[in-house]
Design a protein around this motif. Structure first.
Motif, mmCIF file in Angstrom:
data_model
loop_
_atom_site.group_PDB
_atom_site.id
_atom_site.type_symbol
_atom_site.label_atom_id
_atom_site.label_comp_id
_atom_site.label_asym_id
_atom_site.label_seq_id
_atom_site.Cartn_x
_atom_site.Cartn_y
_atom_site.Cartn_z
ATOM 1 N N ALA A 146 -77.458 -32.824 -17.862
ATOM 2 C CA ALA A 146 -76.336 -31.895 -17.742
ATOM 3 C C ALA A 146 -75.467 -32.134 -18.967
ATOM 4 O O ALA A 146 -75.451 -33.233 -19.519
ATOM 5 C CB ALA A 146 -75.542 -32.137 -16.465
ATOM 6 N N CYS A 147 -74.764 -31.107 -19.382
ATOM 7 C CA CYS A 147 -74.005 -31.184 -20.633
ATOM 8 C C CYS A 147 -72.828 -32.144 -20.491
ATOM 9 O O CYS A 147 -72.132 -32.161 -19.481
ATOM 10 C CB CYS A 147 -73.517 -29.804 -21.031
ATOM 11 N N LEU A 148 -72.624 -32.915 -21.552
ATOM 12 C CA LEU A 148 -71.613 -33.971 -21.526
ATOM 13 C C LEU A 148 -70.453 -33.658 -22.483
ATOM 14 O O LEU A 148 -69.799 -34.540 -22.987
ATOM 15 C CB LEU A 148 -72.272 -35.298 -21.915
ATOM 16 N N LEU A 149 -70.189 -32.384 -22.727
ATOM 17 C CA LEU A 149 -69.166 -32.086 -23.721
ATOM 18 C C LEU A 149 -67.915 -31.432 -23.146
ATOM 19 O O LEU A 149 -67.042 -30.992 -23.889
ATOM 20 C CB LEU A 149 -69.761 -31.261 -24.858
ATOM 21 N N CYS A 150 -67.828 -31.344 -21.841
ATOM 22 C CA CYS A 150 -66.549 -31.065 -21.190
ATOM 23 C C CYS A 150 -66.742 -31.356 -19.720
ATOM 24 O O CYS A 150 -67.818 -31.746 -19.289
ATOM 25 C CB CYS A 150 -66.038 -29.655 -21.459
ATOM 26 N N SER A 151 -65.720 -31.122 -18.925
ATOM 27 C CA SER A 151 -65.782 -31.520 -17.513
ATOM 28 C C SER A 151 -66.567 -30.545 -16.650
ATOM 29 O O SER A 151 -66.711 -30.762 -15.462
ATOM 30 C CB SER A 151 -64.368 -31.639 -16.982
ATOM 31 N N ASN A 152 -67.066 -29.439 -17.247
ATOM 32 C CA ASN A 152 -67.726 -28.433 -16.421
ATOM 33 C C ASN A 152 -69.074 -28.911 -15.889
ATOM 34 O O ASN A 152 -69.487 -28.508 -14.816
ATOM 35 C CB ASN A 152 -67.896 -27.139 -17.207
ATOM 36 N N GLY A 153 -69.771 -29.742 -16.662
ATOM 37 C CA GLY A 153 -71.029 -30.308 -16.184
ATOM 38 C C GLY A 153 -72.123 -29.283 -16.003
ATOM 39 O O GLY A 153 -72.771 -29.222 -14.953
ATOM 40 N N CYS A 154 -72.386 -28.465 -17.023
ATOM 41 C CA CYS A 154 -73.434 -27.445 -16.930
ATOM 42 C C CYS A 154 -74.801 -28.108 -16.889
ATOM 43 O O CYS A 154 -75.136 -28.910 -17.768
ATOM 44 C CB CYS A 154 -73.359 -26.523 -18.143
ATOM 45 N N ARG A 188 -76.207 -20.890 -17.858
ATOM 46 C CA ARG A 188 -75.446 -20.662 -19.098
ATOM 47 C C ARG A 188 -75.043 -21.964 -19.766
ATOM 48 O O ARG A 188 -74.876 -22.993 -19.123
ATOM 49 C CB ARG A 188 -74.191 -19.858 -18.786
ATOM 50 N N LEU A 189 -74.857 -21.859 -21.076
ATOM 51 C CA LEU A 189 -74.226 -22.935 -21.839
ATOM 52 C C LEU A 189 -73.234 -22.295 -22.806
ATOM 53 O O LEU A 189 -73.400 -21.132 -23.188
ATOM 54 C CB LEU A 189 -75.269 -23.741 -22.619
ATOM 55 N N GLY A 190 -72.230 -23.059 -23.204
ATOM 56 C CA GLY A 190 -71.248 -22.555 -24.155
ATOM 57 C C GLY A 190 -71.509 -23.106 -25.548
ATOM 58 O O GLY A 190 -72.451 -23.874 -25.755
ATOM 59 N N PRO A 191 -70.670 -22.731 -26.516
ATOM 60 C CA PRO A 191 -70.911 -23.147 -27.901
ATOM 61 C C PRO A 191 -70.973 -24.667 -28.082
ATOM 62 O O PRO A 191 -71.824 -25.170 -28.813
ATOM 63 C CB PRO A 191 -69.732 -22.562 -28.685
ATOM 64 N N LYS A 192 -70.094 -25.403 -27.418
ATOM 65 C CA LYS A 192 -70.127 -26.862 -27.595
ATOM 66 C C LYS A 192 -71.433 -27.435 -27.054
ATOM 67 O O LYS A 192 -72.081 -28.258 -27.699
ATOM 68 C CB LYS A 192 -68.946 -27.519 -26.871
ATOM 69 N N GLY A 193 -71.811 -27.007 -25.853
ATOM 70 C CA GLY A 193 -73.035 -27.506 -25.253
ATOM 71 C C GLY A 193 -74.248 -27.153 -26.101
ATOM 72 O O GLY A 193 -75.141 -27.976 -26.314
ATOM 73 N N LEU A 194 -74.296 -25.913 -26.580
ATOM 74 C CA LEU A 194 -75.460 -25.466 -27.350
ATOM 75 C C LEU A 194 -75.550 -26.202 -28.678
ATOM 76 O O LEU A 194 -76.571 -26.789 -29.019
ATOM 77 C CB LEU A 194 -75.355 -23.960 -27.605
ATOM 78 N N THR A 252 -61.415 -24.512 -23.057
ATOM 79 C CA THR A 252 -61.768 -25.861 -22.612
ATOM 80 C C THR A 252 -63.033 -25.889 -21.767
ATOM 81 O O THR A 252 -63.790 -26.848 -21.836
ATOM 82 C CB THR A 252 -60.625 -26.511 -21.822
ATOM 83 N N GLN A 253 -63.265 -24.892 -20.929
ATOM 84 C CA GLN A 253 -64.503 -24.834 -20.141
ATOM 85 C C GLN A 253 -65.063 -23.419 -20.287
ATOM 86 O O GLN A 253 -64.875 -22.560 -19.423
ATOM 87 C CB GLN A 253 -64.240 -25.158 -18.655
ATOM 88 N N THR A 254 -65.765 -23.180 -21.377
ATOM 89 C CA THR A 254 -66.117 -21.797 -21.715
ATOM 90 C C THR A 254 -67.049 -21.151 -20.695
ATOM 91 O O THR A 254 -66.978 -19.950 -20.454
ATOM 92 C CB THR A 254 -66.787 -21.735 -23.100
ATOM 93 N N VAL A 255 -67.921 -21.962 -20.097
ATOM 94 C CA VAL A 255 -68.868 -21.371 -19.153
ATOM 95 C C VAL A 255 -68.162 -20.970 -17.858
ATOM 96 O O VAL A 255 -68.455 -19.923 -17.265
ATOM 97 C CB VAL A 255 -70.044 -22.337 -18.889
ATOM 98 N N LEU A 256 -67.212 -21.763 -17.461
ATOM 99 C CA LEU A 256 -66.445 -21.401 -16.264
ATOM 100 C C LEU A 256 -65.661 -20.117 -16.530
ATOM 101 O O LEU A 256 -65.533 -19.254 -15.652
ATOM 102 C CB LEU A 256 -65.498 -22.550 -15.905
#
Ligand code: SF4
Lengths: 155, 818
Positions: free
Chosen positions: B44-52, B78-84, B212-216
């Motif tokens: 799961a993505c570790l670049l914000c608190s959303n945890g995608c 989905r993923l956002g720019p930071k995660g991708l 801050t949480q682009t996917v949310l």
């Protein structure tokens, strides 16, 4: 009626407490929470002093020589702070002693106000008593936090 | 698709009460195609608190990209720019730490693990002998795994016995935890992301979710762009994309003056009382303290709020009406509240609004007190932030005995005789010299803590022995006595939990570089070398792998609100992350807490007896018991007080710090992705057009910003802040002798009385022009830092990514129309 003596006592003790909170806050400004909380708590005592003024005018404030029993209860405030972690602890403890004097004074005044059915005074005494509890609770909390480090490891 | 230019990706609008459609976003490094990928590894993505939820692409033993997991309940693929762009590039960066370093004659030199660890344990042992456990402090992260935090917590609390352990979560999420404890008796996110699909209105308080949480935020956009959108209300001093969406949906953008959030909240609360929007019966049955709250907010009439906050009284009334009359409301809160004056009281006020209307524990009616960092939640759960594991109450002897039994140690070892020491206080003790051993893991306080100059002085001084473990030689690591190279995400296995309690397993995909080791292995090696034992003389820490550590933690969580007993690594390898509590009653996890309106406030069960929100004074057990909370929530209020530093003739502007969409934290990872770094390469400062004109400053000019504590020299973006305010992104450190651009040079050392979270958004400053610029400021144009001048070229140029629609699977805990 001796109530006026106790009103004088409340007045002076609150003023002393307010001033002492400010002295301790400024003196330990390198601990920002102490600085800012002491300012807030001093403000509470200032407010009590302000609200007491019209009531004192009604009863007259007796703070004279023939009232020398309660006079002895007046505690000296803190004019300067001690230094270091243990110094902070001792200063907070002194504030606690002053606060306890304020609180018991309000307890006594509240009893008298009940006897006199003076609603304004009763309301003020109860309100001030509650806020003094908040001051004392904070002092307790902060002392508990500071004590182990100050007494066990600090030099 | 360029996800730098298109932050939120294509829209998939859908009607209220239906499941958010799935879409899989994917990024592969230059030249790699899907057929080149050797394996995809669960994470799961570790670049914000959303945890995608995502899979890591591995080729030839390297991480080369990520793709969203369509089956994951959090992100539906989905993923956002930071995660991708930011997830994998850092890992093979040439400047990774690969060997331990020790300080010799003032210089850090490479060495082997045995030498480095011997140096650590020698100092540790000596100080324990000479001064005892209070000489030791631990400052950890919001980016380790649960297993690592729990291990560290056991070492600190049962091995050493020090109360001086905190996380940088103190800086980002402490107020979320503190506010839950004050209102509901224990930590725990009440709401769920599925509330987005069921609500009629969404209130975002100091939360620029779009960045801050682009996917949310994509999830919200897919509702607001549908035919039956919820109304958005935004509380933020900047005109962010959230504010724009508020206007678009017929909601309200309230921009209170910096430092006045609580006055605004008190005004909203008063409107609920004044207009009869309070569910009196529900309040009487499920809460305590309504009369006190009514009295506290009484002075905050709309006109008074307008005077204090500088907002329009009718806007306040409109916002209150939306809250008071919508069927289901979702509220989200972040740093605009947490890092501002009277943080806990303001966050608690959000709970009060929900409690007054009984809008909690029902689909669409939720609260999301957000976290900044991806694993902040686990830090709170396991007690690496100073709390006790399992949301136990340090003031409750029975809870201490439970832990002592679990670890088989003397209850007196467990530091519960004083409140846990918060991060800022730990630094103070190190400054005084009473903490002589400070271990910093995976965080960079030399950049992220307020009043940076002071922090650098403390860490570089010779009174305190500093151990730093990290991926890179960060600004903080450069000041350390011993530096330990750590393995990062994808190079080790562990679990972490996102903002809405969803637990994910992240598996090891590749080997760490050189001699780098997982943080878990480093902590275990220290525990072994120190030979920590339990009462029976057995090793205190008996686990050796992440999975064994997880199993130990599971036992610690038994019977507590944060119950993991129904989870295992095997279960977490399923299609989706799972929200706790997971136990016999809820084998597939729990989407929403408090559906029965019973809160964890009973005196023997709660995590805290509570505090005075104004002073932080603790409520005692007797006082708490006398109130007989017994499952009722607390309504707590406080009066607004002016902020600790106000503007003056000398410092006429309000200074506030924040975030940008393309960077995370102190950029340890995001600056190593070309796409992200190019989008926001350097620091800047934002001014309103009116203030800029008054100071003779144009877009891109070099300016000096000064507060009573320090100054920075950066380029100016004439942008979207309200007049009178100045905004600086906090991510950027100081590189060498360059003019300092680090936002925290200016901030104050002052913190919230209850959560102890530092106030990064309370300072006064002045701005002067140094010279004309040679182009626009290095600030992105795409979001909150958009320029006032339309002539600035748009931010774009991210590497190619793909985004494809897939059939929407059935998600447990996400029933759609009911
Ligand atoms: S929203 Fe957060 S968790 Fe999701 S991809 Fe972006 S940075 Fe990662």
């Amino acid at each position: 009626m001796q109530l006026a003596i106790y009103l004088a006592l409340a007045h002076r003790a609150e003023q002393t407490l307010a001033d002492s909170f400010r002295v301790v806050g400024e003196g330990h400004a390198q601990q920002p929470d102490v600085l800012f909380t002491c300012r807030t708590l001093a403000g509470m005592s200032d407010d009590h002093v302000r609200r007491l003024a019209p009531i004192v005018r009604r009863y007259g404030e007796r703070d004279d020589a023939d009232a020398d029993e309660p006079e002895r209860l007046h505690a000296a405030g803190l004019a300067e702070v001690r230094s270091g972690p243990v110094g902070l602890l001792r200063d907070l403890q002194d504030l606690h002693v002053l606060g306890t004097l304020v609180q018991t004074t309000w307890t006594v005044v509240a009893q008298a106000a009940q006897g006199l059915r003076d609603r304004d005074l009763l309301e003020l005494a109860q309100h001030a008593n509650g806020e003094t509890s908040r001051q004392l609770s904070w002092l307790n909390t902060r002392m508990k936090q500071a004590a182990p480090q100050a007494l066990v490891v600090a030099e | 698709m360029d996800r730098i230019a298109d932050i939120w990706g294509p829209r998939t609008p859908h009607p209220r009460g239906t499941v958010w459609p799935a879409r899989v976003d994917q990024y592969l490094a230059d030249g790699i195609t899907e057929s080149d990928v050797d394996r995809w590894v669960l994470s799961a993505c570790l670049l914000c608190s959303n945890g995608c939820g995502c899979d890591i692409a591995v080729k030839d033993g390297r991480m080369v990209g990520v793709r969203g997991r369509a089956t994951d309940v959090v992100n539906h693929g989905r993923l956002g720019p930071k995660g991708l762009y930011g997830s994998t590039a850092w890992a093979h960066s040439p400047d990774r730490l690969t060997r331990p370093l020790v300080r010799e004659n003032g210089e850090l030199v490479e060495t082997d693990w045995d030498t480095a660890m011997a140096r650590v344990t020698e100092v540790s042992r000596r100080l324990l002998d000479e001064k005892g456990p209070l000489s030791h402090g631990f400052y950890t992260s919001g980016q380790l795994f649960l297993e690592e935090y729990y291990t560290l917590a056991v070492i600190g609390k049962a091995g050493i016995g020090t109360p001086h352990m905190d996380g940088n979560t103190r800086l980002c999420t402490a107020t979320a935890a503190a506010s839950f404890k004050e209102s509901f008796g224990a930590d725990g996110q009440p709401g769920s992301y599925t509330d987005i699909e069921h609500c009629d209105a969404i209130f975002l308080y100091g939360h620029n979710m779009a960045e801050t949480q682009t996917v949310l935020w994509s999830r919200i956009l897919d509702r607001t762009r549908a035919a039956d959108p919820p109304v958005i209300v935004c509380v933020d001093p900047r005109r962010t994309p959230v504010a724009a969406e508020a206007e678009r949906t017929g909601g309200v953008h309230l921009a209170p003056r910096v430092g006045t959030n609580l006055a605004l909240m008190n005004g909203l609360t008063r409107e609920l009382f004044a207009n009869g929007w309070v569910d009196e019966e529900w309040v009487a049955r499920h809460t305590l303290g309504v009369d006190d709250l009514r009295a506290v907010v009484e002075p905050y009439t709309p006109d008074e709020v307008a005077r204090i906050c500088g907002v329009d009284a009718d806007d306040l009334r409109r916002a209150a009406r939306i809250f008071g009359t919508s069927g289901a409301v979702l509220s989200t809160v972040l740093q605009g509240f947490y890092q501002s004056h009277q943080a806990t009281a303001s966050a608690v006020a959000v709970h009060n609004l929900h409690l007054l209307r009984g809008l909690i524990g029902r689909p669409g009616s939720g609260i999301l007190q957000m976290n900044g960092q991806p694993t902040a939640q686990n830090n709170r759960e396991t007690g690496a932030d100073g709390d006790l594991p399992g949301f136990r109450n340090w003031d409750n002897e029975t809870h201490i005995r439970e832990l002592a039994g679990l670890w088989n140690v003397d209850p007196l070892t467990i530091p519960h005789w004083a409140p846990p020491t918060h991060a800022m206080q730990i630094m103070s003790y190190a400054e005084e010299g009473s903490i002589g051993f400070l271990w910093i893991s995976a965080t960079n306080p030399a950049v992220s803590m307020p009043e940076s100059a002071r922090i650098r002085r403390i860490l570089s001084g010779d009174r305190c022995f500093v151990v730093v473990q990290d991926l890179f030689l960060t600004e903080t690591a450069r000041l350390a006595d011993v530096v330990l190279p750590a393995a990062g995400w994808g190079e080790k296995t562990g679990t972490f939990t996102n903002v809405n309690r969803t637990v994910h397993l992240s598996e090891q995909a590749v080997e760490p570089p050189g001699e780098a080791r997982s943080d878990l292995d480093i902590f275990l090696a220290y525990a072994r070398a120190m030979d920590f034992r339990d009462a029976a003389g057995e090793p205190l820490i008996r686990w050796r792998t992440a999975e064994e550590a997880f199993e130990a933690w599971r036992e610690a969580s038994r019977g507590r609100p944060v119950d993991y007993t129904g989870l295992s690594y095997a279960k977490l390898r399923g299609p989706t992350g799972i929200p706790w509590p997971v136990n016999e009653d809820a084998p597939e996890g729990t989407d929403r807490l408090y559906t029965d309106a019973v809160f964890p406030t009973a005196t023997d069960y709660c995590e805290t007896y509570g505090h005075d929100l104004l002073t932080g004074a603790s409520v005692t057990e007797q006082e708490h018991r006398a109130l007989r909370p017994d499952g009722r929530a607390f309504l707590k209020g406080a009066a607004w007080t002016p902020p600790h530093e106000e503007t003056s003739d000398e410092y006429p502007l309000l200074y506030t710090t924040g975030r940008t969409v393309y960077q995370f934290h102190t950029r340890t990872k995001t600056s190593r992705s070309r796409s992200l770094n190019d989008a926001a390469p350097e620091s800047w400062v934002e001014l309103s057009p009116a203030d800029a004109a008054g100071l003779g400053i144009a877009e891109g000019d070099l300016v000096r910003v000064e507060s009573p504590r320090g100054s920075i020299e950066v380029k100016a973006r004439v942008g979207q802040v309200m007049p009178g305010a100045v905004f600086a992104p906090f991510h950027y450190g100081s590189a060498g002798d360059d003019p300092p651009g680090q936002a925290n040079e200016l901030t104050m050392t002052v913190w919230d009385p209850v959560s102890k979270q530092p106030y990064f958004k309370t300072a006064a400053c002045r701005v002067t022009k140094l010279r004309d610029g040679d182009g626009p400021a290095p600030a992105p144009t795409t979001a909150g830092s958009a320029p006032a001048d339309a002539g600035v070229p748009p931010t774009e140029g991210g590497a190619a990514t793909t985004s494809r629609s897939v059939p929407t699977p059935a998600y447990p805990n996400d029933p759609g129309v009911s």
